[in-house]
Design an enzyme around this catalytic site. Structure first.
Site, mmCIF file in Angstrom:
data_model
loop_
_atom_site.group_PDB
_atom_site.id
_atom_site.type_symbol
_atom_site.label_atom_id
_atom_site.label_comp_id
_atom_site.label_asym_id
_atom_site.label_seq_id
_atom_site.Cartn_x
_atom_site.Cartn_y
_atom_site.Cartn_z
ATOM 1 N N SER A 1 0.799 -1.228 0.000
ATOM 2 C CA SER A 1 0.000 0.000 0.000
ATOM 3 C C SER A 1 0.828 1.273 0.000
ATOM 4 C CB SER A 1 -0.929 0.010 1.217
ATOM 5 O OG SER A 1 -0.157 -0.020 2.389
ATOM 6 N N THR B 1 -2.334 3.374 4.032
ATOM 7 C CA THR B 1 -1.413 4.512 4.089
ATOM 8 C C THR B 1 -0.567 4.540 5.369
ATOM 9 O OG1 THR B 1 -3.253 5.694 3.102
ATOM 10 C CG2 THR B 1 -1.495 7.039 4.023
ATOM 11 N N THR C 1 1.534 7.031 0.361
ATOM 12 C CA THR C 1 0.711 5.878 -0.027
ATOM 13 C C THR C 1 0.778 5.620 -1.525
ATOM 14 O OG1 THR C 1 -1.520 4.948 0.166
ATOM 15 C CG2 THR C 1 -1.380 7.230 -0.517
ATOM 16 N N ARG D 1 -6.441 8.918 -10.532
ATOM 17 C CA ARG D 1 -7.088 9.219 -9.243
ATOM 18 C C ARG D 1 -6.035 9.614 -8.195
ATOM 19 N NH1 ARG D 1 -6.683 7.158 -3.709
ATOM 20 N NH2 ARG D 1 -8.689 7.432 -2.723
ATOM 21 N N THR E 1 -6.031 7.894 7.532
ATOM 22 C CA THR E 1 -5.871 6.723 6.682
ATOM 23 C C THR E 1 -7.266 6.261 6.273
ATOM 24 O OG1 THR E 1 -4.862 4.526 6.534
ATOM 25 C CG2 THR E 1 -5.881 5.101 8.623
ATOM 26 N N GLY E 2 -7.335 5.540 5.179
ATOM 27 C CA GLY E 2 -8.635 5.047 4.733
ATOM 28 C C GLY E 2 -9.045 5.643 3.400
#
Ligand code: GLY
Length: 331
Positions: A89, A191, A209, A219, A242-243
């Site tokens: 990641s 991340t 990330t 993106r 994060t997420g």
């Protein structure tokens, strides 16, 4: 601590403190109080997202322990994760986009409010180091894509293939089963974001990330966006995220957490309130993870997530530990 400094920490005048106290009694128990603020010596301290933060913290701690700055520490710390090909990641070995391109996002912010970022950066293993040079050597905050890569090469970074054999195989497998229109709720990214306070009491932060796995080509998530993935105010504290980046960007999440801490809310409660804001602004958060992590000027830390499973690594003089955060929903 002098009262005027405490008020500065809260971002308030003495009049507004009185008003805030009378309007908001039910939350005062979770706020920093005059008594404890300034009496705690929790520095140095480093916090970073997820289990891979343990290893990153070790590298960052070495920098700080030898008298280095929080800025050097967060850069060197997250570079460990970027350079780990097994980590899918972040950096090399990161999950590619739908077309097989590994594109990286990162940002960094120091105790003076200087910041730098790169987005949609290809073939450079350590985007955080490029983000730092954007901050230090250009008049800009963010460079993206080809321009960011050209800048990195000018600065001496080598281009390399970041798609490892195992990431390529996983992508080939994904292509067999997934539609090209895969929605953004694939929670397969984690991340690394890091916040540190050095021996001088200065705070810096970093976030890096490869972004949402199998994202659309082009993106960019929250990770290179100052205020979304990361924000540091040396008088108050810092926060990182994060997420699913789209959800973090919509509420400018990390800036929100820092502003809540400025009002006196403790890190965990500030993170919880930011997660609540995300939940309230989305029709559904089903299957979408976001976690916030915060560190205030006292060295107090805390996190909160939409879903169970978010944790952070914390390194102090007492050692390096992994801490589970509270959450709103079980998976
Ligand atoms: N939080 C990382 C991303 O959404 O790309």
């Amino acid at each position: 601590m002098l009262r005027r400094n405490f008020l500065k920490f809260l971002g308030l005048s003495s009049g507004s403190v009185l008003m805030s106290t009378s309007c908001n009694n039910k939350l005062d128990a979770k706020k920093n109080t005059l008594d404890e603020f300034g009496t705690i010596d929790n520095k140095p301290v480093i916090v970073s997202t997820w289990k891979h933060g343990l290893e990153a913290n070790e590298a960052a701690w070495t920098v700080i322990d030898q008298g280095g700055s929080a800025l050097d520490a967060v850069e060197k710390g997250v570079m460990v994760t970027e350079s780990d090909p097994k980590n899918t990641s972040v950096g090399i070995g990161g999950t590619p986009d739908r077309d097989g391109n590994v594109t990286l996002d990162a940002c960094i912010m120091n105790h003076e409010g200087d910041c730098g970022a790169v987005a949609f950066l290809k073939e450079i293993e350590n985007p955080i180091a490029v983000a730092r040079l954007v901050m230090e050597k250009t008049p800009h905050v963010m460079l993206v894509g080809k321009g960011a890569q050209e800048f990195a090469v000018q600065q001496g970074f080598k281009r390399k293939n970041l798609l490892t054999e195992s990431s390529r195989k996983a992508w080939e497998e994904w292509k067999k089963v997934e539609e090209y229109t895969t929605p953004i709720n694939i929670e397969n990214h984690d991340t690394i974001s890091m916040l540190a306070i050095d021996k001088d009491g200065n705070m810096s932060g970093a976030c890096t990330t490869s972004g949402l796995g199998y994202k659309m080509h082009g993106r960019v998530g929250d990770s290179p966006i100052i205020g979304a993935s990361l924000f540091v105010d040396n008088e108050v504290g810092g926060a990182c995220a994060t997420g699913v980046g789209e959800m973090v960007i919509r509420v400018v999440g990390s800036h929100l957490v820092v502003e809540l801490m400025r009002q006196g809310y403790k890190p965990e409660l500030a993170c919880k309130m930011a997660v609540e804001r995300i939940i309230s602004k989305h029709k559904s958060v089903k299957g979408m993870q976001v976690g916030f992590l915060a560190l205030n000027k006292n060295g107090e830390s805390g996190g909160y997530a939409i879903y169970e499973g978010f944790n952070f690594a914390k390194h102090t003089k007492s050692g390096n530990e992994l801490i589970d955060t509270p959450f709103f929903h079980k998976w």
